[in-house]
Design an enzyme around this catalytic site. Sequence first.
Site, PDB file in Angstrom:
ATOM      1  N   LYS A  94       0.814  -1.231   0.000  1.00  8.48           N
ATOM      2  CA  LYS A  94       0.000   0.000   0.000  1.00  8.48           C
ATOM      3  C   LYS A  94       0.841   1.272   0.000  1.00  8.48           C
ATOM      4  CE  LYS A  94      -4.449  -1.557   1.723  1.00  8.48           C
ATOM      5  NZ  LYS A  94      -4.245  -2.953   2.182  1.00  8.48           N
ATOM      6  N   GLU A 116     -10.786   6.792   4.619  1.00  6.46           N
ATOM      7  CA  GLU A 116     -11.349   5.873   5.596  1.00  6.46           C
ATOM      8  C   GLU A 116     -10.375   4.716   5.728  1.00  6.46           C
ATOM      9  OE1 GLU A 116     -12.295   5.912   2.439  1.00  6.46           O
ATOM     10  OE2 GLU A 116     -11.790   3.842   1.899  1.00  6.46           O
ATOM     11  N   SER A 383       1.842  -9.814  -0.948  1.00  2.78           N
ATOM     12  CA  SER A 383       1.492  -8.390  -0.827  1.00  2.78           C
ATOM     13  C   SER A 383       1.841  -7.778   0.517  1.00  2.78           C
ATOM     14  CB  SER A 383       0.008  -8.179  -1.132  1.00  2.78           C
ATOM     15  OG  SER A 383      -0.798  -9.001  -0.314  1.00  2.78           O
TER      16      SER A 383
END
Length: 399
Positions: A94, A116, A383
């Site tokens: 991310k 959020e 990931s």
Amino acid sequence: MSRDFAPMPNAEGFFGEYGGQIIPPELKAIMDDIARAYHEIKDTDAYQSELRELYRDYVGRPSALYFARRLTEHCGGARIYLKREDLNHTGAHKINHCLGEALLAKHMGKTKVLAETGAGQHGVALATACSLVGIECEIHMGQVDIEKEHPNVTKMKILGCKVVPVTRGTATLKDAVDSAFEEYLKDPQNFFYAIGSVVGPHPFPMMVRDFQRIIGDEARAQFLEKTGALPDHILACVGGGSNAIGLFSAFLDDDSVNIYGVEPAGKGLDTPDHSATLTRGTPGAIHGFKCYLLQDAEGEPLPVHSIASGLDYPGVGPQHCYLKDIERVNYVSVTDQECLDAFMTLSRREGIIPALESSHAVAYAMKLAAERSPDETLLINLSGRGDKDADYVAEKLGL
Ligand SMILES: *Cc1c(COP(=O)(O)O)cnc(C)c1O
């Protein structure tokens, strides 16, 4: 650049019939501003060199490509390689798009970045990027999630981010989205809403994909260098779809490469408790774009479930919907139980504790490897790391 299925998306943000901007005209003008600013700066030397330097010296890129010898032996078939996004600063992929978004917000002169978060992974990555870039950050989070994910809340606060507890509705992710979006609408000229995956209105599915493409570009070059050939199979888990599209983008034009996106089958595809959007969904709309959607008869998103909270989203990135329809990518699914087994197997065979999200890709890869010959190779996008999941898994398995 013919190698990356360009020009995707078209000028209106469509990948085939998916994507676009299903939003009020005022917001469309703002989204178009963001798209314009992105196009203006994305190929400039200043932006590219700043981003490249941060990827290298701050994130720790290129992330390693690792041959998983003991996992390969365990499965008894195709050779398994891991792209180690779990080794990035903050522990997952991310950070790649959060840095890109924070730099863009700063470049556009925005005063505050808003988002959020559900389990807090997007919140922490964004708070990290904002403190680095020097821009205010505000994260909305359901009260229920705040209580469940305390370490991430603490990290966001340490990083200087304002965490806004949301108590309305079920006090979880969907309510946090509504609350953050209301705040955004107070001043969209000066605020930047940083979307956490390849979802939302155009230009976000395109921008977030472009930021994540570094995964695939690196992996392709590393794989060629290490093995002298391209992988036969590549795999990634799919929630919104950002880590998957980041890997896939560099291989779409390589016809010899089989591509698998792995969705969460939760407690089983025949129960209501799964989040396998491409496997079981139908075309619909959510959060400003068209995509496959797990929806009820009125088109309202259904409640979804996965053991991996980063995968439980009822929609999915529009480019994945297109790639499903043209049958370039195989979308498959694994259950919570298979995910847990893969989590433990990778931990005990390789000393690598994967995120529960990433464990979905590992689980399908283990099945696939066992069916294939040792001449074949298989590349998994790992990931993220599983520190955040360790206590939960230990409790669940009674360790
Ligand atoms: C958030 C997250 C995901 C799911 O998001 P995508 O946009 O589908 O990549 C997957 N893995 C990890 C480790 C995550 O934190």
